[in-house]
Scaffold this motif. Structure first.
Motif, PDB file in Angstrom:
ATOM      1  N   PHE A  23       0.834  -1.202   0.000  1.00 50.80           N
ATOM      2  CA  PHE A  23       0.000   0.000   0.000  1.00 50.80           C
ATOM      3  C   PHE A  23       0.868   1.251   0.000  1.00 50.80           C
ATOM      4  O   PHE A  23       0.610   2.213  -0.735  1.00 50.80           O
ATOM      5  CB  PHE A  23      -0.927   0.023   1.217  1.00 50.80           C
ATOM      6  CG  PHE A  23      -1.586   1.356   1.428  1.00 50.80           C
ATOM      7  CD1 PHE A  23      -2.648   1.758   0.624  1.00 50.80           C
ATOM      8  CD2 PHE A  23      -1.134   2.238   2.412  1.00 50.80           C
ATOM      9  CE1 PHE A  23      -3.240   2.998   0.796  1.00 50.80           C
ATOM     10  CE2 PHE A  23      -1.726   3.478   2.585  1.00 50.80           C
ATOM     11  CZ  PHE A  23      -2.787   3.858   1.788  1.00 50.80           C
ATOM     12  N   ASP A 230      -9.522  -0.705   5.868  1.00 49.50           N
ATOM     13  CA  ASP A 230      -9.153  -1.279   4.582  1.00 49.50           C
ATOM     14  C   ASP A 230      -7.631  -1.286   4.390  1.00 49.50           C
ATOM     15  O   ASP A 230      -7.064  -2.260   3.874  1.00 49.50           O
ATOM     16  CB  ASP A 230      -9.810  -0.489   3.446  1.00 49.50           C
ATOM     17  CG  ASP A 230     -11.323  -0.658   3.408  1.00 49.50           C
ATOM     18  OD1 ASP A 230     -11.821  -1.635   4.001  1.00 49.50           O
ATOM     19  OD2 ASP A 230     -11.994   0.193   2.795  1.00 49.50           O
ATOM     20  N   TRP A 234      -5.174  -4.555   4.010  1.00 48.61           N
ATOM     21  CA  TRP A 234      -4.252  -4.655   2.877  1.00 48.61           C
ATOM     22  C   TRP A 234      -2.837  -4.938   3.374  1.00 48.61           C
ATOM     23  O   TRP A 234      -2.153  -5.842   2.886  1.00 48.61           O
ATOM     24  CB  TRP A 234      -4.294  -3.338   2.094  1.00 48.61           C
ATOM     25  CG  TRP A 234      -3.588  -3.363   0.767  1.00 48.61           C
ATOM     26  CD1 TRP A 234      -2.672  -4.282   0.322  1.00 48.61           C
ATOM     27  CD2 TRP A 234      -3.749  -2.420  -0.293  1.00 48.61           C
ATOM     28  NE1 TRP A 234      -2.250  -3.959  -0.941  1.00 48.61           N
ATOM     29  CE2 TRP A 234      -2.890  -2.834  -1.336  1.00 48.61           C
ATOM     30  CE3 TRP A 234      -4.521  -1.275  -0.453  1.00 48.61           C
ATOM     31  CZ2 TRP A 234      -2.785  -2.114  -2.532  1.00 48.61           C
ATOM     32  CZ3 TRP A 234      -4.419  -0.569  -1.640  1.00 48.61           C
ATOM     33  CH2 TRP A 234      -3.569  -0.985  -2.672  1.00 48.61           C
ATOM     34  N   ARG A 237      -2.495  -8.525   4.891  1.00 48.00           N
ATOM     35  CA  ARG A 237      -2.358  -9.570   3.877  1.00 48.00           C
ATOM     36  C   ARG A 237      -0.939  -9.622   3.328  1.00 48.00           C
ATOM     37  O   ARG A 237      -0.443 -10.684   2.939  1.00 48.00           O
ATOM     38  CB  ARG A 237      -3.341  -9.312   2.723  1.00 48.00           C
ATOM     39  CG  ARG A 237      -4.779  -9.577   3.063  1.00 48.00           C
ATOM     40  CD  ARG A 237      -5.652  -9.631   1.801  1.00 48.00           C
ATOM     41  NE  ARG A 237      -5.625  -8.382   1.057  1.00 48.00           N
ATOM     42  CZ  ARG A 237      -6.473  -7.374   1.256  1.00 48.00           C
ATOM     43  NH1 ARG A 237      -7.409  -7.466   2.190  1.00 48.00           N
ATOM     44  NH2 ARG A 237      -6.383  -6.268   0.528  1.00 48.00           N
ATOM     45  N   ASP A 238      -0.300  -8.475   3.318  1.00 49.74           N
ATOM     46  CA  ASP A 238       1.050  -8.368   2.761  1.00 49.74           C
ATOM     47  C   ASP A 238       2.124  -8.740   3.783  1.00 49.74           C
ATOM     48  O   ASP A 238       3.092  -9.430   3.464  1.00 49.74           O
ATOM     49  CB  ASP A 238       1.263  -6.916   2.283  1.00 49.74           C
ATOM     50  CG  ASP A 238       2.592  -6.712   1.580  1.00 49.74           C
ATOM     51  OD1 ASP A 238       3.176  -7.704   1.095  1.00 49.74           O
ATOM     52  OD2 ASP A 238       3.047  -5.553   1.508  1.00 49.74           O
TER      53      ASP A 238
END
Length: 483
Positions: A23, A230, A234, A237-238
């Protein structure tokens, strides 16, 4: 100007504790391209100055070349102020979309210019788009990047100006080669590069959310919380499970907007030392940069006999040195600290500029030696200039951050940037090396003045939350902000 009831939030702490992830790379690439576009524009005009000067359609004198550079900078000043004001009122996302559209149209129109006045007008509009970008994009990047990486990231992003400069220099080598393309067509096509690049930027920016920090101060708490959630999902997950949120929540009394009177009062009554510091840092670096880079092609052609088609080869080392400075020195602004590093980089650039100006006047330098000297000087000056933008972004409350960036960019560019190219264009047209030396010595003195001002008025912002460095105007608790 209260918009909703007072509330507490952990949004700043949640954003600052995030590990670096994809992100953050998206934010850097999609928003940081602004500096690439600015570097492309500045270097294109610098590298193309000889071809534009010789264009049968435009027939610009050396002084007019300098004036078109000033037109670009005047546009940047106006664009920064107008779009910066809108950015604080309407949000970061709307404005960093609008400003890149203004730039796209104007830079393509520049390639269609037919005389001095049309060229200067389209350069003015191009500058307006870029100036607006600086306000909207700088504020958004600083508000989305974790505090511990803010200095390193901001300097690196600002340094990518020189990636654009390298693109401009490389493009000019190809587009001004008579064996490849007619130079009269080549310089016109060169301005289409920025337009093509900005189209891809529009696509990337669709994925960048509105700044949660801007939303929270405008009473849109639920929307801000959702965006932060959000972003956290993100990053998780990374990078896997996120660290716990630490620190006390911030208590806010949100507002719909901030008046210009409040902006002025905050700048000159609450933070007068920071206001003086911002003006000096921005104006001094703007004079040196714009004076040298907008007119160096004229120095090379007039005093060293370099052909216009070969100017790009001399601009490439400039670009590499300027790109390397913020990338290599940037981490030191977060570890050693803002104050010592800003002082050091400004001072070194000033001392080396004075020495180079004297050697130029004495005729001791070849074209390549002159270029090497500038490459070393602007290795340090590039980090210093990038830190100036970082400083004005960190210095003032969130509700007026974009306007603060715009105001100091406008003051710095207006005082230092607009005067510099016109002055040096006039000095170069006179043809006297000694007169040009005095221009370089003036630039050196200004850089040393900036170093002294930073050492005297600088403050510690490294690894600190933006809300800790400058309390929001909507902060509902006791104000403990450093003055």
């Amino acid at each position: 100007m209260s918009q909703t009831a007072t509330f507490e939030t952990q949004i700043p702490n949640r954003l600052d504790r995030l590990p670096w992830g994809r992100f953050h790379w998206l934010v850097v690439v999609a928003l940081g391209v602004t500096w690439i576009l600015d570097g492309l524009e500045v270097t294109l005009v610098g590298s193309l100055a000889g071809a534009i000067h010789q264009s049968p359609a435009l027939r610009l004198t050396e002084t007019q070349v300098g004036l078109t550079a000033s037109a670009y900078l005047i546009g940047a000043v106006g664009g920064a102020l107008f779009f910066g004001w809108l950015t604080d009122r309407l949000g970061r996302k709307k404005l960093f979309t609008l400003t890149v559209l203004v730039y796209l149209v104007a830079t393509i129109a520049t390639g269609l210019s037919w005389d001095f006045w049309s060229f200067a007008f389209f350069r003015f509009l191009t500058g307006a788009g870029i100036g607006g970008e600086y306000a909207a994009v700088n504020s958004a990047i600083q508000e989305l990047i974790p505090a511990r990486r803010r200095g390193t990231t901001d300097l690196a992003v600002n340094g990518t100006f020189w990636a654009g400069a390298g693109m401009g220099a490389g493009a000019s080598i190809f587009l001004l080669n008579p064996a490849v393309i007619d130079p009269e067509l080549g310089w016109r096509l060169a301005f289409g590069i920025g337009g093509a690049l900005s189209l891809s930027v529009l696509l990337l920016r669709r994925w960048i959310p509105e700044s949660p920090r801007w939303l929270m101060t405008h009473g849109r708490k639920e929307e801000a919380e959702k965006i932060v959630g959000d972003i956290e999902a993100w990053v998780a997950r990374d990078r896997g499970p996120l660290p716990p949120v630490e620190g006390a929540p911030i208590r806010l009394n949100p507002r719909s907007h901030t008046t210009l009177g409040e902006v002025a009062s905050t700048l000159f009554r609450t933070y007068p030392r920071r206001a003086v510091l911002g003006v000096v840092l921005m104006a001094c670096q703007a004079f040196c940069y714009n004076a040298v880079f907008f007119t160096y092609a004229l120095v090379l052609t007039r005093f060293y006999g370099i052909e216009a088609a070969h100017i790009g080869w001399f601009m490439l080392p400039f670009a590499l040195g300027n790109l390397a400075g913020p990338l290599l020195l940037g981490p030191l602004f977060d570890s050693i600290g803002r104050k010592p590093m800003i002082t050091l980089t400004y001072a070194l650039a000033g001392l080396l500029m004075a020495l180079t100006g004297w050697a130029f006047a004495a005729g001791l330098l070849s074209a390549w030696q002159q270029t090497l000297a500038w490459t070393v000087i602007f290795f340090f000056a590039s980090a210093a200039a990038s830190a100036a933008y970082l400083t004005v972004g960190e210095s003032f409350p969130l509700e007026m951050r974009a306007m603060g960036i715009a105001l100091f960019y406008a003051i710095g560019t207006g005082v230092g940037g607009v005067v510099g190219p016109a002055l040096f264009g006039w000095l170069i047209q006179g043809g006297d090396r000694t007169h040009i030396m005095w221009g370089y010595l003036l630039g050196a003195a200004l850089m040393l003045l900036a170093a002294f001002t930073e050492w005297t008025l600088g403050f510690a912002a490294e690894r600190r939350s933006l809300e800790d460095v400058a309390r929001p105007l909507s902060h509902a608790g006791e104000d403990s902000t450093l003055r």
